[in-house]
Design a protein around this motif. Structure first.
Motif, PDB file in Angstrom:
ATOM      1  N   ALA A   1      85.429  91.510  44.509  1.00  0.00           N
ATOM      2  CA  ALA A   1      86.290  92.339  43.656  1.00  0.00           C
ATOM      3  C   ALA A   1      86.832  91.549  42.474  1.00  0.00           C
ATOM      4  N   ASP A   2      86.943  90.229  42.628  1.00  0.00           N
ATOM      5  CA  ASP A   2      87.457  89.384  41.550  1.00  0.00           C
ATOM      6  C   ASP A   2      86.351  88.879  40.625  1.00  0.00           C
ATOM      7  N   CYS A   3      85.123  89.280  40.901  1.00  0.00           N
ATOM      8  CA  CYS A   3      83.990  88.832  40.090  1.00  0.00           C
ATOM      9  C   CYS A   3      83.294  90.063  39.517  1.00  0.00           C
ATOM     10  N   VAL A   4      83.640  90.414  38.304  1.00  0.00           N
ATOM     11  CA  VAL A   4      83.099  91.618  37.667  1.00  0.00           C
ATOM     12  C   VAL A   4      81.578  91.507  37.526  1.00  0.00           C
ATOM     13  N   GLY A   5      80.884  92.538  38.013  1.00  0.00           N
ATOM     14  CA  GLY A   5      79.433  92.573  37.908  1.00  0.00           C
ATOM     15  C   GLY A   5      78.699  91.869  39.022  1.00  0.00           C
ATOM     16  N   SER A   6      79.445  91.296  39.982  1.00  0.00           N
ATOM     17  CA  SER A   6      78.794  90.516  41.040  1.00  0.00           C
ATOM     18  C   SER A   6      78.041  91.374  42.044  1.00  0.00           C
TER      19      SER A   6
ATOM     20  N   LEU B   1      76.010  84.603  36.151  1.00  0.00           N
ATOM     21  CA  LEU B   1      77.447  84.712  36.400  1.00  0.00           C
ATOM     22  C   LEU B   1      77.896  83.561  37.302  1.00  0.00           C
ATOM     23  N   GLN B   2      78.836  82.762  36.808  1.00  0.00           N
ATOM     24  CA  GLN B   2      79.297  81.619  37.587  1.00  0.00           C
ATOM     25  C   GLN B   2      79.948  82.061  38.888  1.00  0.00           C
ATOM     26  N   CYS B   3      80.763  83.103  38.832  1.00  0.00           N
ATOM     27  CA  CYS B   3      81.444  83.559  40.047  1.00  0.00           C
ATOM     28  C   CYS B   3      80.449  84.154  41.046  1.00  0.00           C
ATOM     29  N   GLN B   4      79.408  84.829  40.535  1.00  0.00           N
ATOM     30  CA  GLN B   4      78.390  85.362  41.442  1.00  0.00           C
ATOM     31  C   GLN B   4      77.587  84.222  42.076  1.00  0.00           C
ATOM     32  N   ALA B   5      77.313  83.192  41.288  1.00  0.00           N
ATOM     33  CA  ALA B   5      76.604  82.029  41.823  1.00  0.00           C
ATOM     34  C   ALA B   5      77.401  81.398  42.967  1.00  0.00           C
ATOM     35  N   SER B   6      78.727  81.338  42.803  1.00  0.00           N
ATOM     36  CA  SER B   6      79.587  80.776  43.840  1.00  0.00           C
ATOM     37  C   SER B   6      79.533  81.631  45.111  1.00  0.00           C
ATOM     38  N   LEU B   7      79.573  82.953  44.944  1.00  0.00           N
ATOM     39  CA  LEU B   7      79.486  83.855  46.095  1.00  0.00           C
ATOM     40  C   LEU B   7      78.150  83.691  46.815  1.00  0.00           C
ATOM     41  N   LEU B   8      77.068  83.622  46.041  1.00  0.00           N
ATOM     42  CA  LEU B   8      75.735  83.493  46.626  1.00  0.00           C
ATOM     43  C   LEU B   8      75.557  82.142  47.315  1.00  0.00           C
ATOM     44  N   GLU B   9      76.146  81.101  46.755  1.00  0.00           N
ATOM     45  CA  GLU B   9      76.070  79.785  47.395  1.00  0.00           C
ATOM     46  C   GLU B   9      76.776  79.795  48.744  1.00  0.00           C
TER      47      GLU B   9
ATOM     48  N   PRO C   1      62.700  97.740  52.094  1.00  0.00           N
ATOM     49  CA  PRO C   1      62.694  97.773  50.628  1.00  0.00           C
ATOM     50  C   PRO C   1      63.706  96.799  50.054  1.00  0.00           C
ATOM     51  N   PRO C   2      63.372  96.084  48.972  1.00  0.00           N
ATOM     52  CA  PRO C   2      64.302  95.132  48.360  1.00  0.00           C
ATOM     53  C   PRO C   2      65.534  95.823  47.795  1.00  0.00           C
ATOM     54  N   GLN C   3      66.610  95.050  47.673  1.00  0.00           N
ATOM     55  CA  GLN C   3      67.894  95.576  47.214  1.00  0.00           C
ATOM     56  C   GLN C   3      68.425  94.771  46.031  1.00  0.00           C
ATOM     57  N   THR C   4      69.039  95.454  45.077  1.00  0.00           N
ATOM     58  CA  THR C   4      69.724  94.758  43.986  1.00  0.00           C
ATOM     59  C   THR C   4      71.239  94.800  44.178  1.00  0.00           C
ATOM     60  N   SER C   5      71.699  95.452  45.234  1.00  0.00           N
ATOM     61  CA  SER C   5      73.129  95.552  45.512  1.00  0.00           C
ATOM     62  C   SER C   5      73.546  94.448  46.474  1.00  0.00           C
ATOM     63  N   LEU C   6      74.439  93.562  46.028  1.00  0.00           N
ATOM     64  CA  LEU C   6      74.925  92.497  46.902  1.00  0.00           C
ATOM     65  C   LEU C   6      75.728  93.078  48.059  1.00  0.00           C
ATOM     66  N   THR C   7      76.394  94.175  47.835  1.00  0.00           N
ATOM     67  CA  THR C   7      77.134  94.847  48.900  1.00  0.00           C
ATOM     68  C   THR C   7      76.194  95.273  50.015  1.00  0.00           C
ATOM     69  N   LYS C   8      75.050  95.856  49.635  1.00  0.00           N
ATOM     70  CA  LYS C   8      74.059  96.284  50.631  1.00  0.00           C
ATOM     71  C   LYS C   8      73.467  95.082  51.363  1.00  0.00           C
ATOM     72  N   VAL C   9      73.260  93.992  50.637  1.00  0.00           N
ATOM     73  CA  VAL C   9      72.724  92.780  51.247  1.00  0.00           C
ATOM     74  C   VAL C   9      73.686  92.256  52.310  1.00  0.00           C
ATOM     75  N   LEU C  10      74.970  92.225  51.976  1.00  0.00           N
ATOM     76  CA  LEU C  10      75.974  91.751  52.933  1.00  0.00           C
ATOM     77  C   LEU C  10      76.054  92.655  54.151  1.00  0.00           C
ATOM     78  N   GLU C  11      75.923  93.959  53.931  1.00  0.00           N
ATOM     79  CA  GLU C  11      75.947  94.906  55.060  1.00  0.00           C
ATOM     80  C   GLU C  11      74.744  94.693  55.973  1.00  0.00           C
ATOM     81  N   ARG C  12      73.574  94.481  55.354  1.00  0.00           N
ATOM     82  CA  ARG C  12      72.373  94.253  56.162  1.00  0.00           C
ATOM     83  C   ARG C  12      72.492  92.944  56.941  1.00  0.00           C
TER      84      ARG C  12
END
Length: 198
Positions: free
Chosen positions: A59-64, A115-123, A157-168
């Motif tokens: 929520a603190d990373c716009v576009g993540s 996105l630096q903040c998205q990179a941090s989340l993914l790491e 099927p592949p996903q572009t939604s990080l939210t969906k990835v986390l749910e899976r």
């Protein structure tokens, strides 16, 4: 000054046990054996909470929530009858294969994001997945060497939604991985209990 105050090791036994427990809980590596994870459901539940923390931080990373490219996802559903007929080696290989699909996808997304903040989340997510890969890999199951090759994992099927990835990912941990832990309870955890009692 009393003799008790001048002699730290003369404290009541209960106090010493409490002190040792407090110190141990703050030392890195204590209670970090893989068997502690597999035999302690609360430990597994606490690790799953990390996924909820990642969701909140998004929520603190716009576009993540949108990944730079589609991320391949493994299937996480379980057919109870089919699962029951599989060997321990097959179950372990299936869970490990699913985790590695996620691990590869997260690593690729991390290298592509701008996105630096998205990179941090993914790491953080990548480290989390890698920890599970290590835990499942550490399982020594009889005749495991007979299945040294990595099985093909049918992908969803592949996903572009990080939210969906986390749910899976969460469903994988609460589904197949938890079932694997339950299946190991009789052999692994009972053997560990006997060792501790001896």
């Amino acid at each position: 000054m009393s003799s008790l105050q001048s002699c730290p090791l003369c404290a009541p036994p209960g106090f010493l046990l409490l002190l040792i427990g407090v110190i141990s809980s703050h030392l890195p590596g204590v209670q970090s054996r893989p068997v502690d994870f597999w035999c302690n459901r609360d430990a597994r539940k606490n690790l799953v909470k990390t996924i909820e923390e990642l969701k909140k931080d998004m929520a603190d990373c716009v576009g993540s929530h949108i990944l730079p490219s589609p991320l391949q996802l493994p299937p996480v559903w379980v057919q109870p009858a089919e699962w029951a007929n599989k060997t321990f080696q097959q179950k372990r290989a299936e869970v490990l294969g699913a985790l590695r699909v996620l691990q590869d996808g997260v690593q690729r997304a991390t290298s592509q994001t701008t996105l630096q903040c998205q990179a941090s989340l993914l790491e953080r997510l990548g480290h989390h997945v890698t920890n599970y890969v290590g835990l499942v890999s550490s399982l020594q199951i009889q005749a495991d060497r007979e299945t040294s090759s990595h099985p093909e994992v049918p992908n969803s099927p592949p996903q572009t939604s990080l939210t969906k990835v986390l749910e899976r990912y969460r469903n994988l941990l609460k589904g197949k991985l938890e079932r694997l832990a339950v299946d190991l309870k009789d052999s692994l955890c009972h053997a560990e209990h006997r060792t501790d009692d001896s």
